[in-house]
Design a protein around this motif. Structure first.
Motif, PDB file in Angstrom:
ATOM      1  N   UNK A  67      69.187  33.675  30.344  1.00 41.36           N
ATOM      2  CA  UNK A  67      70.398  34.627  29.779  1.00 41.36           C
ATOM      3  C   UNK A  67      69.859  35.860  29.098  1.00 41.36           C
ATOM      4  N   UNK A  68      68.960  35.967  28.559  1.00 38.11           N
ATOM      5  CA  UNK A  68      68.066  36.992  28.003  1.00 38.11           C
ATOM      6  C   UNK A  68      67.661  38.078  29.206  1.00 38.11           C
ATOM      7  N   UNK A  69      66.957  37.626  30.194  1.00 43.57           N
ATOM      8  CA  UNK A  69      66.712  38.331  31.175  1.00 43.57           C
ATOM      9  C   UNK A  69      67.881  39.014  31.955  1.00 43.57           C
ATOM     10  N   UNK A  70      69.068  38.202  32.105  1.00 47.94           N
ATOM     11  CA  UNK A  70      70.261  38.923  32.679  1.00 47.94           C
ATOM     12  C   UNK A  70      71.118  39.705  31.858  1.00 47.94           C
ATOM     13  N   UNK A  71      70.593  39.723  30.662  1.00 47.10           N
ATOM     14  CA  UNK A  71      71.623  40.590  29.755  1.00 47.10           C
ATOM     15  C   UNK A  71      72.896  39.676  29.027  1.00 47.10           C
ATOM     16  N   UNK A  72      72.746  38.495  29.468  1.00 45.23           N
ATOM     17  CA  UNK A  72      74.047  37.488  28.917  1.00 45.23           C
ATOM     18  C   UNK A  72      73.718  37.451  27.428  1.00 45.23           C
ATOM     19  N   UNK A  73      72.612  37.089  27.040  1.00 42.48           N
ATOM     20  CA  UNK A  73      72.300  36.880  25.688  1.00 42.48           C
ATOM     21  C   UNK A  73      71.668  38.120  25.042  1.00 42.48           C
ATOM     22  N   UNK A  74      71.856  38.683  23.944  1.00 39.13           N
ATOM     23  CA  UNK A  74      71.166  39.978  23.272  1.00 39.13           C
ATOM     24  C   UNK A  74      70.287  39.480  22.438  1.00 39.13           C
ATOM     25  N   UNK A  75      69.144  40.183  22.361  1.00 35.45           N
ATOM     26  CA  UNK A  75      68.322  39.986  21.452  1.00 35.45           C
ATOM     27  C   UNK A  75      67.723  41.360  20.772  1.00 35.45           C
ATOM     28  N   UNK A  76      66.847  40.871  19.639  1.00 34.78           N
ATOM     29  CA  UNK A  76      66.415  42.112  18.805  1.00 34.78           C
ATOM     30  C   UNK A  76      64.930  42.611  19.305  1.00 34.78           C
ATOM     31  N   UNK A  77      64.844  43.736  20.087  1.00 30.57           N
ATOM     32  CA  UNK A  77      63.453  43.896  20.520  1.00 30.57           C
ATOM     33  C   UNK A  77      62.346  44.083  19.535  1.00 30.57           C
ATOM     34  N   UNK A  78      62.890  44.258  18.241  1.00 30.18           N
ATOM     35  CA  UNK A  78      61.810  44.496  17.118  1.00 30.18           C
ATOM     36  C   UNK A  78      61.519  43.031  16.578  1.00 30.18           C
ATOM     37  N   UNK A  79      62.431  42.231  16.348  1.00 34.34           N
ATOM     38  CA  UNK A  79      61.874  41.170  15.774  1.00 34.34           C
ATOM     39  C   UNK A  79      61.634  39.849  16.843  1.00 34.34           C
ATOM     40  N   UNK A  80      61.902  40.202  18.179  1.00 40.20           N
ATOM     41  CA  UNK A  80      61.798  39.196  19.402  1.00 40.20           C
ATOM     42  C   UNK A  80      61.282  40.009  20.511  1.00 40.20           C
ATOM     43  N   UNK A  81      60.173  40.530  20.172  1.00 44.22           N
ATOM     44  CA  UNK A  81      59.531  41.604  21.652  1.00 44.22           C
ATOM     45  C   UNK A  81      59.107  40.468  22.583  1.00 44.22           C
ATOM     46  N   UNK A  82      58.793  39.266  22.608  1.00 43.30           N
ATOM     47  CA  UNK A  82      58.423  38.570  23.766  1.00 43.30           C
ATOM     48  C   UNK A  82      59.956  38.279  24.577  1.00 43.30           C
ATOM     49  N   UNK A  83      60.811  38.052  23.960  1.00 46.91           N
ATOM     50  CA  UNK A  83      62.176  37.669  24.494  1.00 46.91           C
ATOM     51  C   UNK A  83      62.605  39.080  25.150  1.00 46.91           C
ATOM     52  N   UNK A  84      62.647  40.098  24.437  1.00 48.02           N
ATOM     53  CA  UNK A  84      62.880  41.462  25.066  1.00 48.02           C
ATOM     54  C   UNK A  84      62.067  41.904  26.369  1.00 48.02           C
ATOM     55  N   UNK A  85      60.939  41.432  26.356  1.00 49.55           N
ATOM     56  CA  UNK A  85      59.984  41.675  27.627  1.00 49.55           C
ATOM     57  C   UNK A  85      60.588  41.123  28.691  1.00 49.55           C
ATOM     58  N   UNK A  86      61.279  39.842  28.469  1.00 53.22           N
ATOM     59  CA  UNK A  86      61.715  39.212  29.873  1.00 53.22           C
ATOM     60  C   UNK A  86      62.793  39.938  30.416  1.00 53.22           C
ATOM     61  N   UNK A 158      63.866  18.170  16.532  1.00 53.04           N
ATOM     62  CA  UNK A 158      64.682  18.957  17.409  1.00 53.04           C
ATOM     63  C   UNK A 158      65.706  19.941  16.814  1.00 53.04           C
ATOM     64  N   UNK A 159      66.334  19.355  16.268  1.00 55.60           N
ATOM     65  CA  UNK A 159      67.645  19.761  15.792  1.00 55.60           C
ATOM     66  C   UNK A 159      67.729  20.439  14.314  1.00 55.60           C
ATOM     67  N   UNK A 160      66.339  20.931  13.494  1.00 60.13           N
ATOM     68  CA  UNK A 160      66.590  21.201  12.171  1.00 60.13           C
ATOM     69  C   UNK A 160      65.457  22.207  12.333  1.00 60.13           C
ATOM     70  N   UNK A 161      65.243  23.217  11.451  1.00 61.78           N
ATOM     71  CA  UNK A 161      64.245  24.031  10.976  1.00 61.78           C
ATOM     72  C   UNK A 161      63.806  25.105  12.305  1.00 61.78           C
ATOM     73  N   UNK A 162      62.653  25.306  12.314  1.00 65.86           N
ATOM     74  CA  UNK A 162      62.219  26.312  13.256  1.00 65.86           C
ATOM     75  C   UNK A 162      62.591  25.940  14.652  1.00 65.86           C
ATOM     76  N   UNK A 163      62.424  24.735  15.079  1.00 66.19           N
ATOM     77  CA  UNK A 163      62.584  24.241  16.314  1.00 66.19           C
ATOM     78  C   UNK A 163      64.127  24.527  16.809  1.00 66.19           C
ATOM     79  N   UNK A 164      64.937  24.412  15.825  1.00 67.67           N
ATOM     80  CA  UNK A 164      66.314  24.811  16.238  1.00 67.67           C
ATOM     81  C   UNK A 164      66.714  26.256  16.970  1.00 67.67           C
ATOM     82  N   UNK A 165      65.786  27.105  16.736  1.00 69.51           N
ATOM     83  CA  UNK A 165      66.009  28.445  16.879  1.00 69.51           C
ATOM     84  C   UNK A 165      65.672  28.678  18.245  1.00 69.51           C
ATOM     85  N   UNK A 166      64.810  27.742  18.905  1.00 70.53           N
ATOM     86  CA  UNK A 166      64.633  28.080  20.370  1.00 70.53           C
ATOM     87  C   UNK A 166      65.566  27.216  21.252  1.00 70.53           C
ATOM     88  N   UNK A 167      66.549  26.613  20.899  1.00 73.58           N
ATOM     89  CA  UNK A 167      67.750  25.863  21.599  1.00 73.58           C
ATOM     90  C   UNK A 167      68.785  26.619  21.375  1.00 73.58           C
TER      91      UNK A 167
END
Length: 357
Positions: A67-86, A158-167
């Motif tokens: 979704x990030x690759x195709x622009x469906x989901x927006x990310x902040x390139x400053x805070x999420x550079x790895x996702x922005x690189x996709x 899986x559904x609390x804390x930092x792990x939840x950010x990845x889903x």
């Protein structure tokens, strides 16, 4: 697997419907009194829930990435550079590479909805069945406790804390993905069992076998249950009394964890006949196999859920062939208590003495 998923969904719906009938509910209770049959059923249900959650957690970040690759989901390139690189990688890729990534996404997209629907339905069945006192009593048999604890803690992680950010994904409703609902169901199941154990043990929460099963799980984190209670309190999807019960369970599990930590390493100095040869852990309820080997009851019963044979000789083995050794069990517990006292005394001896003023 995906060919039978619709059938599994229909079976879950059928069980849910039958549960509303008092006549059929009696039949469920009768099944729960057949220990061997029920343990097999419940073990499969808990394993299926664990597998479905693990599969969903694996697929969701991949859905998010595309979704990030195709622009469906927006990310902040400053805070999420790895996702922005996709996104940059996809834009710069040739047609063949894009088609490959799109095809992979289509496969995930098609399967994820089925995974999550079945996951929610299966977890819903656990929640539904454990509302009944007779059935929930069967769920807390010694050979099921570790599986139940692992399932609950795995979902919470899986559904609390930092792990939840990845889903987090765009349009989760499309997949039937509702992390709030899943976490609420798990919280409700945990509190139901906490109350059930407390009733069985005369309110002795600190010594609860359920709390001990949680503390002894490889998924246990001293902060996890508390974090789950905080999250549920924040999203306000569970009765406040149930959240309070979850807080109490967290305290009891942490107390049990401290007890386990104080016993860490005892199996290394214990007599050989006190240690389970399969798990290398101290036995609590030893039983003798026809082959002469001795294992903890919960260990061998768990093995028999998957394979009806002696793990040492591969000869056919049934639960009825196991011979309890209560005297050995008492001997082990007495030895553990002695070691606890020795360690406590050693800590006192090492502590600095206070001089009277």
């Amino acid at each position: 697997f995906y060919d039978v998923t619709p059938a599994r969904l229909r079976i879950a719906a059928l069980i849910r419907q039958l549960w509303t009938s008092s006549f059929h509910k009696v039949a469920f209770r009768n099944i729960a009194t057949d220990e061997e049959a029920f343990v097999t059923f419940a073990n499969g249900l808990l394993n299926e829930t664990n597998r479905l959650v693990a599969d969903a957690i694996e697929k969701l970040p991949q859905i998010r990435d595309h979704q990030v690759r195709t622009g469906i989901l927006s990310v902040n390139p400053t805070t999420e550079p790895e996702l922005a690189a996709l996104r940059d990688e996809y834009q710069n890729a040739d047609q063949a590479r894009r088609e490959e990534l799109d095809q992979r996404f289509d496969d995930l997209d098609r399967h994820l909805g089925l995974d999550l629907r079945l996951c929610t339905e299966t977890l819903g069945l656990v929640e539904l069945l454990t509302t009944d006192e007779t059935v929930s009593g069967a769920f807390i048999l010694p050979q099921l406790r570790s599986r139940l604890a692992a399932m609950l803690l795995s979902v919470m992680r899986s559904f609390t804390g930092r792990r939840s950010l990845n889903i987090k994904i765009h349009n989760p409703q499309k997949y039937g993905f509702d992390p709030r609902d899943i976490l609420t169901r798990v919280g409700r199941v945990a509190t139901q069992f906490a109350k059930r154990f407390s009733q069985l043990e005369g309110g002795k929460g600190a010594s609860s076998q359920f709390a001990l099963a949680l503390a002894d799980s490889g998924y246990f984190d001293p902060h996890l249950l508390t974090k789950t209670a905080q999250t549920l309190r924040k999203i306000n999807t569970l009765d406040p009394k149930d959240i309070d019960a979850l807080d109490t369970l967290a305290k009891n599990a942490n107390d049990a964890y401290q007890t386990l930590q104080s016993e860490a390493g005892l199996e290394e100095i214990a007599p050989d006949n006190y240690v389970d040869p399969l798990t290398c852990a101290l036995m609590t309820n030893p039983v003798k196999l026809p082959s002469g080997y001795i294992c903890d009851s919960a260990t061998i019963k768990q093995h028999l859920l998957n394979e009806r044979s002696d793990p040492f000789t591969r000869q056919a083995l049934e639960e009825t062939h196991l011979i309890p050794l209560p005297q050995l069990g008492q001997e082990i517990q007495a030895w553990i208590q002695e070691q606890r006292e020795n360690r406590r005394q050693q800590r006192l001896d090492l502590a600095p003495t206070q001089e009277s003023s």
